[in-house]
Design a protein around this motif. Sequence first.
Motif, PDB file in Angstrom:
ATOM      1  N   ASP A  73      14.040  21.068 -21.496  1.00 39.72           N
ATOM      2  CA  ASP A  73      15.294  21.887 -20.940  1.00 39.72           C
ATOM      3  C   ASP A  73      14.752  23.150 -20.205  1.00 39.72           C
ATOM      4  O   ASP A  73      13.483  23.310 -20.453  1.00 39.72           O
ATOM      5  CB  ASP A  73      16.194  22.501 -22.190  1.00 39.72           C
ATOM      6  N   GLN A  74      15.430  23.808 -19.223  1.00 39.45           N
ATOM      7  CA  GLN A  74      14.533  24.778 -18.455  1.00 39.45           C
ATOM      8  C   GLN A  74      14.222  25.855 -19.646  1.00 39.45           C
ATOM      9  O   GLN A  74      14.935  26.261 -20.432  1.00 39.45           O
ATOM     10  CB  GLN A  74      15.755  25.449 -17.579  1.00 39.45           C
ATOM     11  N   ASN A  75      13.116  26.450 -19.349  1.00 36.79           N
ATOM     12  CA  ASN A  75      12.467  27.484 -20.253  1.00 36.79           C
ATOM     13  C   ASN A  75      12.167  27.114 -21.425  1.00 36.79           C
ATOM     14  O   ASN A  75      11.863  27.946 -22.500  1.00 36.79           O
ATOM     15  CB  ASN A  75      13.355  28.942 -19.849  1.00 36.79           C
ATOM     16  N   ASN A 109       9.839  24.329 -16.576  1.00 34.39           N
ATOM     17  CA  ASN A 109      11.078  24.499 -15.844  1.00 34.39           C
ATOM     18  C   ASN A 109      11.899  23.116 -15.982  1.00 34.39           C
ATOM     19  O   ASN A 109      12.805  22.971 -15.037  1.00 34.39           O
ATOM     20  CB  ASN A 109      10.639  24.670 -14.116  1.00 34.39           C
ATOM     21  N   SER A 110      11.657  22.413 -17.050  1.00 36.68           N
ATOM     22  CA  SER A 110      12.361  21.348 -17.573  1.00 36.68           C
ATOM     23  C   SER A 110      11.799  19.880 -16.984  1.00 36.68           C
ATOM     24  O   SER A 110      12.162  19.037 -17.291  1.00 36.68           O
ATOM     25  CB  SER A 110      13.853  21.297 -16.788  1.00 36.68           C
ATOM     26  N   SER A 111      10.763  20.086 -16.152  1.00 36.22           N
ATOM     27  CA  SER A 111       9.948  18.979 -15.828  1.00 36.22           C
ATOM     28  C   SER A 111       9.094  18.396 -16.948  1.00 36.22           C
ATOM     29  O   SER A 111       8.511  16.958 -16.677  1.00 36.22           O
ATOM     30  CB  SER A 111       9.286  19.247 -14.462  1.00 36.22           C
TER      31      SER A 111
END
Length: 519
Positions: A53-55, A85-87
């Motif tokens: 997830d983001q962050n 950044n979720s990647s």
Amino acid sequence: MIKRVLLFVSFLTLFYSCRKDIEMPFTEKKQSVLFSSQISGQVQTRVSGNQWDQNDSISIFMFEGNTLNANSVIAEGFNKQFITNSSGNFSPKNSNNEIRFPKWKSVNFKSFYPFQSGDTFNRRLDISDQQDQSHIDYLVGGSASNSSVQEGPVKLTMERIMSKIQFSVKGKGIQGVTAKFHELETEGVFNLEDGSLKHTKSFKEVEGKVIKSGEETIIEWIVFPGKLSNQSKIVFKNNNGDTYTWDIANQDIDYAAGNRYQYSIVLGDEGEVITKPNISYMELPIIANSADLEYNFKMTPDRSKRNFAMLYDKKNRLALWVAYPLSRDYLGNQKRSNAWAFDPAFPNQFQPHLSKGFGRGFDRGHQIPSADRTRNRAENATTFYFTNMTAQASSMNQGVWAKLEIKVRNWAKSAGVDTMYVVTGAAIQTKTDSRIDYVNDNSGKQVAKPKYYYKALAMKRGKEYYTIGFKINNEPMNTQADPNSYRTTVSDLEKETGHTFFPGLSEDKKQTINNSVWR
């Protein structure tokens, strides 16, 4: 004044022009460490599946050698916070968390999700609040091998520490159903040095996470691996205020880290709880998590139905098992394609190169046979991936094993049989012999040689399931050998291999062989 400045500048120019032979000070630029990450295992318990997830942020520890401890950890790389950044690509949260490869040293990395501050190797686990499960889906990981200054990020493999229990609930007044888990252990400490999980014996009543409502309700908890407290029970409550109690401790299940256990629950009219284990596909064993093992699930090339799944050992270059359904939907008139090729699901360096076979008395033994996928050429070609090949003694492969494969297909085509669920395994170690033997592939790389092969079978006929197992040593033998000489129960195969087969079936189903069915 200007003349003095010009004279001084001229002096400096002359001084340095006469000192070209003297080394000027040089500061080596150390490379900042970045990370990429994948979450291993079949069962995805995070809210976002197997994606970050983001962050999301993780703790990073850098150390020398193969073991993280107070003597090996590098101070500049102690518990640094990295975010994504979720990647799945992680970078330092800020400049204070940057890590640089030390000069003249190769290092390893250990990671933990989520990030926790602190100056010890102990990570605190607390699952008393189940409403945001992404924050309690604890993961531990590390780099695959020693690293030094390199191009690209260091790859981390993250594994789950916890288990998940999930219920699909149906019944009267189900639209507003909730559930509480009584006597659930909620706290523990995970030690990053030795990978141990210590339980604090703290038990609480915990509200389950309701993630879907409507005609049915999905309720789930993340739990510590192992067995539940003898006092554990779940109390369901519907929108009419009626309560239903299920003594889940009576299941006596040893929950495995990284796995999800699903149940279909019906709340009966008489206050009873009717339960049934539920799994995605009957043939899939419980998946083991490891940095060297990777689960892979394949659909047929046209995406019309499932093909087969495998637990692949990247270090030893073979599948420990291949699991698949077998029915008339997969059988036709397609001949052997002989489409020997690398499996596109795995990097080539983790696969054996077997364009020309093993030689020296060993065949390229299929775990899912070519003849089990004859509907069309595309499906048949997938059975010739090198990941499906093992070093199988030629006389065994072409004799008793070939006869067994024919029997399995005949059973699958028998009148009244819906589906045959098959797990074919190649064991490279035994209970009494942990040594691994190797042969070479076409590139001279080592490939583990199985000590024995097995098949675990579950036949669905009508509403009933029937099971049987076979275990055959991987050694030269008389080609006239009879497969029936190698029969065993699926339960005994589980004890021998350490795998759990057909988790949706009861132990009674796996302990018996119905001779009127398996003829």
